[in-house]
Motif scaffolding. Structure first.
Motif, short mmCIF file in Angstrom:
data_model
loop_
_atom_site.label_atom_id
_atom_site.label_comp_id
_atom_site.label_asym_id
_atom_site.label_seq_id
_atom_site.Cartn_x
_atom_site.Cartn_y
_atom_site.Cartn_z
N MET B 296 0.82 -1.22 0.00
CA MET B 296 0.00 0.00 0.00
C MET B 296 0.86 1.27 0.00
N GLY B 297 0.58 2.17 -0.93
CA GLY B 297 1.27 3.47 -0.98
C GLY B 297 2.78 3.34 -1.06
N ALA B 298 3.27 2.29 -1.75
CA ALA B 298 4.70 2.05 -1.84
C ALA B 298 5.36 1.92 -0.47
N GLY B 299 4.56 1.52 0.51
CA GLY B 299 5.11 1.28 1.85
C GLY B 299 5.56 2.55 2.56
N VAL B 323 3.47 -15.49 0.04
CA VAL B 323 4.02 -14.13 0.08
C VAL B 323 4.89 -13.88 -1.16
N ALA B 324 5.70 -14.87 -1.48
CA ALA B 324 6.60 -14.73 -2.63
C ALA B 324 5.80 -14.54 -3.91
N GLU B 325 4.79 -15.38 -4.10
CA GLU B 325 4.00 -15.27 -5.33
C GLU B 325 3.33 -13.91 -5.45
N GLU B 326 2.74 -13.47 -4.35
CA GLU B 326 1.99 -12.21 -4.44
C GLU B 326 2.93 -11.01 -4.55
N THR B 327 4.09 -11.12 -3.92
CA THR B 327 5.05 -10.02 -4.02
C THR B 327 5.58 -9.90 -5.46
N GLN B 328 5.88 -11.06 -6.06
CA GLN B 328 6.38 -11.05 -7.44
C GLN B 328 5.34 -10.48 -8.41
N ALA B 329 4.08 -10.61 -8.04
CA ALA B 329 3.01 -10.15 -8.93
C ALA B 329 2.74 -8.64 -8.79
N LEU B 330 3.38 -8.01 -7.80
CA LEU B 330 3.13 -6.58 -7.60
C LEU B 330 3.79 -5.75 -8.69
N GLY B 331 3.16 -4.63 -9.04
CA GLY B 331 3.81 -3.66 -9.91
C GLY B 331 4.66 -2.71 -9.08
N THR B 332 5.35 -1.81 -9.73
CA THR B 332 6.11 -0.81 -8.99
C THR B 332 5.22 0.41 -8.75
N GLN B 333 5.66 1.26 -7.82
CA GLN B 333 4.92 2.49 -7.54
C GLN B 333 5.93 3.63 -7.38
N LEU B 360 13.57 -13.34 -0.23
CA LEU B 360 12.48 -14.27 -0.56
C LEU B 360 11.88 -13.93 -1.91
N ALA B 361 11.60 -12.68 -2.14
CA ALA B 361 10.93 -12.29 -3.38
C ALA B 361 11.04 -10.79 -3.58
N GLN B 362 10.93 -10.38 -4.83
CA GLN B 362 10.83 -8.97 -5.13
C GLN B 362 9.81 -8.79 -6.25
N SER B 363 9.27 -7.60 -6.32
CA SER B 363 8.29 -7.34 -7.36
C SER B 363 9.01 -7.00 -8.66
N ALA B 364 8.22 -6.83 -9.73
CA ALA B 364 8.79 -6.46 -11.03
C ALA B 364 9.56 -5.16 -10.91
N SER B 365 10.47 -4.93 -11.83
CA SER B 365 11.19 -3.66 -11.85
C SER B 365 10.60 -2.79 -12.95
N SER B 366 11.13 -1.58 -13.05
CA SER B 366 10.58 -0.62 -14.01
C SER B 366 11.68 0.35 -14.40
N ASP B 367 11.59 0.90 -15.60
CA ASP B 367 12.58 1.88 -16.04
C ASP B 367 12.16 3.31 -15.70
N LEU B 368 10.95 3.46 -15.18
CA LEU B 368 10.51 4.81 -14.82
C LEU B 368 11.31 5.29 -13.61
N PRO B 369 11.34 6.60 -13.39
CA PRO B 369 12.14 7.10 -12.24
C PRO B 369 11.46 6.81 -10.90
N ASN B 370 12.30 6.64 -9.89
CA ASN B 370 11.87 6.61 -8.48
C ASN B 370 10.82 5.54 -8.19
N GLN B 371 10.98 4.38 -8.82
CA GLN B 371 9.98 3.32 -8.64
C GLN B 371 10.34 2.40 -7.48
N CYS B 372 9.40 2.21 -6.61
CA CYS B 372 9.61 1.32 -5.47
C CYS B 372 9.32 -0.12 -5.90
N GLN B 373 10.36 -0.94 -5.76
CA GLN B 373 10.22 -2.36 -6.05
C GLN B 373 10.09 -3.05 -4.69
#
Lengths: 526, 526
Positions: B296-299, B323-333, B360-373
C-alpha cells in the motif's frame, strides 16, 4: 522500629559500602546515629532489576488491590508512632505540630490516590465501536486506556521529610499509576527515610505485592542519583529540589539512548501582586497576612512569597510600615540543615549588598545554630527589571518588595518573571478591571493563581496544580500535588479489533471496573 | 488559487531570499514551477512575533468560535478544488484517489477537533468547593482547567502532503487547543503547502481571527526549522519525519534556556506476530493481507509492516510461498522523492548484502524514475537478535520475515524491539494463551496493538493512539492522531478563591460551556 542504616532493596535490608551519610540535628549541630553507608551502581542495578521484574505483575493487579496497598502504606506509617515524629523532628529541626500535620497530609495523600485509583477516571477509557457498514471504508473496533510508564526514580526533598519524600506525592502517584518506585533518600533525613521505607516494605509484604515494587537507596547524587536516572529500565523521574539539581537530572534523562520524562519541581519566587484599591482599604491586614506567610516554616516552602509587587505612594508606606513592625517582632526558626542555612545567608547578603535594594526590616537574631532571621527588602520596578540577578530564589523567610509607578509596570514585571508555581493577587471589587487585564499574563506564568490568600499551603485535592512553566518545574503539563499528579506516569495504548477475552477490563463493554468511559464520543459515567 | 512561491506570515505574503526550494514530480523527475525562496531568521521572528501577539486573543475566544474556525479551514481546503489535488499528485507521485481520500481525512480531522472543542472534555474542568468549616484548617475554593501552551512550531511530513502537513493533525490539534501555529513546509511539496496555507489564511480572515494564529514558512531545516524550535516564544513542537530529524529537534528543544516539549513521530518497523494456530488455519489469507499492507502506498507509511515474526515449519513455508507469489506479482509504484527512493535502495541493498538474510521475493522492476520495487527478506530469530543493525527502518515496501524456533523466541524478539507505533497479532482462539503471555510485553513496546488486521490505516477517532515509546516517538505519553492529540498542547492552571466574575467559564458553577466537570470528586456530565 529500629533504624539500622541499611538500604531497602525489595524485601531485603542491604548495607552500603560507599561514603557514609550522617544525619545532623540542625537545632544543635549534633550528629545523629547510625551512619548510612551509601550505595553504588550495583545497588542501583539490583533495585531497578527488581522493579522491572515487578512491573508487569504489579500493573496487572486490579485497581482495588492497588488502592488497598496505598491505604496499607498509610496505616503502616501511622503505626510507626512517635518514633517517626521524633526522628523527623531531630533530623529537620521542624516542630512537632508541623511533623504531625505533615504525617497526616502524607497519609491523606496516599488515601486520596487510593480513591483516585478506584474511581478510574485516570485510565481515560475510550471505546469507538466498529462500523462495519461505513463507506468507503469500515471502521475497526478501537479502544483506548492509559497504562503505567514503568519503574520511576523518586528523589526525596529536604523540606518535607514526609509529604515530599519517601512516601510523598511522587511515590504515591507513581504507585497509584501502577509504576514500581525506587527512591533515593534525601541525605538530610536518612533515618526518617528508613523508617518510612520500612513501613512501605511492610505494606508490600502484607498486601503480597511483588517485592520489587519499592526500594530505598542511600548515597551521593553523583553515584546513586545519576545512575538511577540513567538506568535503561527507569522510565520516569520525580524530583523536588534545587534548580541546579533538577536541571542536572533533566540533562541526564535527555541524553539517554531512550530519553525519559523528568518531573522536577525546582524554583519559584511566587510573586504577590497587591492591587491599589485593596491596599487603600486594607493595608494593615494585607501586611499581616503577608508576614505570616513569609515566616511560616522559616520560609522553607516552594511557595514562599519571595516577591511583592505594590504601587508606590502613601498606602504603600503604610503597608511597609506594618510589614516592618511585624517582621521585627518575629522570632528566629531553625532551618533544615547547615547547608540550607548557609545558602540563605548568602542570598540575604547578596540582597543587602545590592546598590538598588534597601533593607526594610529584619527579625531578631539568635545565637543558636542555623537560625533563619526573616528579612524584607525593597526595590523599584525599574531596578528589578534591569537586573536578572534579583529574580533568584532565596530559600527561606526573605522577600523583596517591588515598588511600581504604574499598572504598566505591574504588567512589565509579570511578563518579565520566569515561570512560577504560584501568583497571588490581593484585590477587591474595585480592582477587577485591572486584574482582568493582567490575568492572561498570570495564566501564562504560573500553575496556580490565588485571590486574597497567600501561596503557602498547598491543598491535596482534585483541582490542585503544584506546577508551572520552567524553571518552576521541568514540565508545565503536570502537577506534583493533587490527583492529576498520577497522569505524569501514564501513557495511552490503543487496542484494535481485540477479542473480548483479551481486552483490558477498563475498556470492556460491560465496564466491570465501573469507571467513566468515552463510548462512541459520548462520556458515560459508571 | 495561484501558487506564488511566497511565504505566508499572518495575512501577508512574503518573498524569501534564501536558497530556492524547487518541487519535483517524482514520476518524471521534472521540476515544477514556481521556485520557493527560503526564509531566514527574520521571517521566523516575524511569524513568531505575530503568533505570540495573537496568543492571548486567540485563546480567549470561545470554544464555539474556535470550532467554527476549524470547520472553516476544512471548507476552504475543499474550495481549493482540483488545483489542490493536481498539485499534490504532481509533487508526490501519489494517485488521485489517495490524494482525494487524504483530503477527506484532513477535513474530517479538522471537523473532529471542532467537535472535541465543543465537547470540552479536553479542558479537564475540576471544582473543589471551599470547606470553610473543615478542621483543623478550612479548604479554599479550588478550580482547575487546562489552557494552551503557546505558539506551536509544526513540521510537515513528506508522506502525507495533506493529513500530516500544513493543515494536518499537528496543526488541527494545536489550533483546537488554542495555540497559534507556525508551519515549516516540507520541501517536497511546497506548492501543496502554499495552497493549503492560503486556505487557512482565508479562514483566519473569514472568522476574524487574529492574523498571527497561522503562518507558513519555507526554507532549509538548519535556517528556518532550527530557528523556529529555538525561538523563546515557541512553546511546543510537532514533527513527523525521520529519526535523525526528530532527534535533532529534541536536542535543540532540550538545550533552550526554557526547554519545551517536542512531539516527534519518527521511526517504527511495526512488527507483525503470526501465531501458530492462525498460520496453520489460514496461511494464505494471512500472506495476502500482509502483502497488501506492505504494498500500500509504496510502503511509505509510518505503520508499514516492516517485520513479520513467524514460527518455522511447514505452515511457515506455505506462508512464505504465498508471500513470494503475491510479491512477485506486484507492480512498482512511484516514491515520494528521489531522496526517499535513494534511501530505500540503500536500505534494500544493505539487507541484500547481509550474510544472515536471504531474499524471498521482489516485485517487477521498471525503467521509470523513483519506482519502489517491493522486497521481502527472510532471516532467523537468532540472527536478528544478534544484530541491532537489522532493526533499522527501511522506508518503503520492504519487510523482513523472522523465523522462530519457539514461543520463547517470540518473547525475546518482542523484548528486543525498540519502541513501536504498532504491534500486530495474527491469531485465532487456539492462540489465546500464547497471546495472553505476550500481551504485557506488547503493551510496553507499542502505542497500538491490533488483532487480525494490518497496521496500515490509522483511524481518526477518540480511541486512536498513533504514538509509542522512543524511537517511535519522542514522547510516549501522547498520540499524534485522534482526539487525544489535543492534550499535547495543554497545561493545567488552578484558580484559588477566585471571585465568580474572574473565573474562566469552564469552571463556573453554572457551567455555561455545558462541559463535563469533576465537582467535589464526582464526575458530572453537562
Amino acid at each position: 522500629m529500629q533504624i539500622t542504616g541499611q538500604m531497602l532493596i525489595g524485601q531485603s535490608s542491604v548495607q552500603g559500602h560507599k561514603k557514609a551519610i550522617r544525619a545532623l540535628n540542625p537545632a544543635t549541630n549534633e550528629y545523629l546515629q547510625p551512619e548510612f553507608l551509601g550505595g553504588d551502581q550495583q545497588h542501583v542495578d539490583q533495585a531497578v532489576a527488581l522493579a522491572w521484574q515487578a512491573f508487569d505483575d504489579y500493573r496487572a493487579m486490579g485497581n482495588e488491590s492497588r488502592a488497598v496497598f496505598l491505604e496499607t502504606i498509610a496505616d503502616e506509617i501511622l503505626a510507626l508512632g512517635d518514633s517517626l515524629v521524633e526522628r523527623a523532628m531531630a533530623e529537620t529541626g521542624l516542630p512537632q505540630a508541623r511533623i504531625e500535620g505533615e504525617r497526616g497530609r502524607t497519609m491523606g495523600q496516599l488515601r486520596m490516590f487510593a480513591s483516585v485509583v478506584r474511581m478510574g477516571k485516570f485510565l481515560d477509557a475510550r471505546i469507538d465501536p466498529a462500523l462495519p457498514e461505513r463507506a468507503p471504508l469500515p471502521r475497526a473496533d478501537l479502544r483506548f486506556q492509559k497504562i503505567p510508564l514503568g519503574p520511576v526514580a523518586v528523589f526525596g526533598a529536604s523540606n518535607f521529610p514526609l509529604a515530599f519524600s519517601v512516601a510523598g506525592g511522587d511515590t504515591a502517584s507513581a504507585l497509584a499509576a501502577g509504576c514500581p518506585v525506587v527512591v533515593k533518600a534525601h541525605s538530610a533525613h536518612p533515618g526518617t527515610s528508613e523508617l518510612v521505607g520500612r513501613a512501605i516494605q511492610q505494606a508490600v509484604k502484607k498486601c503480597q505485592m511483588p517485592e520489587g515494587v519499592f526500594s530505598l537507596l542511600f548515597g551521593a547524587g553523583a553515584d546513586v542519583g545519576g545512575a538511577l536516572v540513567a538506568h535503561p529500565h527507569i522510565k520516569a523521574v520525580g524530583f523536588t529540589g534545587s534548580r541546579s539539581g533538577g536541571v542536572a537530572l533533566m540533562n541526564i534523562a535527555a541524553n539517554r539512548p531512550e530519553p525519559i520524562p523528568v518531573y522536577a519541581e525546582m524554583s519559584s519566587i511566587n510573586p504577590v501582586f497587591i492591587m491599589s484599591n485593596k491596599l487603600a482599604a486594607e493595608a494593615k491586614a494585607v501586611a499581616s497576612g503577608f508576614v505570616a506567610s513569609l515566616a511560616m516554616g522559616a520560609g522553607q516552602f516552594c511557595t514562599n512569597p519571595g516577591l511583592v509587587v505594590v504601587m508606590d505612594g502613601p498606602d504603600c508606606e503604610a503597608f511597609l510600615q506594618q510589614v516592618a513592625e511585624e517582621t521585627q517582632a518575629l522570632g528566629t526558626q531553625t532551618m533544615l540543615s547547615p547547608g540550607i542555612y548557609q545558602a540563605y545567608c548568602e542570598g540575604v547578603n547578596s540582597l543587602t549588598e545590592h546598590d538598588g535594594v534597601s533593607l526594610l526590616a529584619q527579625s531578631a537574631s539568635s545565637d543558636l545554630p542555623n537560625q533563619c532571621q526573616a528579612h524584607v527588602f525593597v526595590t523599584q520596578a525599574k531596578t528589578f527589571l534591569a537586573d536578572k540577578g534579583l529574580e533568584g530564589e532565596v530559600f527561606g523567610s526573605t522577600s523583596l518588595v517591588i515598588k511600581c509607578q504604574s499598572l504598566e509596570e505591574y504588567r512589565q514585571l509579570a511578563e518579565h518573571f520566569e515561570g512560577q508555581l504560584t501568583i497571588t493577587i490581593q484585590m477587591n471589587d474595585a480592582d477587577s478591571d485591572a486584574v482582568k487585564a493582567l490575568l492572561p499574563v498570570f495564566e501564562r506564568k504560573a500553575g496556580r493563581l490565588l485571590c486574597n490568600g497567600y501561596p503557602t499551603g498547598v491543598e491535596v485535592c482534585q483541582a490542585m496544580v503544584h506546577g508551572g512553566p520552567f524553571p518552576a518545574t521541568s514540565d508545565s503539563r503536570s502537577t506534583s500535588v493533587g490527583s492529576a499528579a498520577i497522569e505524569r506516569f501514564l501513557r495511552p495504548v490503543c487496542y484494535q479489533d481485540f477479542p473480548a477475552s483479551l481486552l483490558p477490563s477498563s475498556v470492556r463493554d460491560d465496564n466491570p471496573l465501573t469507571i467513566p468511559q468515552l463510548v462512541d464520543s459520548k462520556l458515560k459515567l459508571a
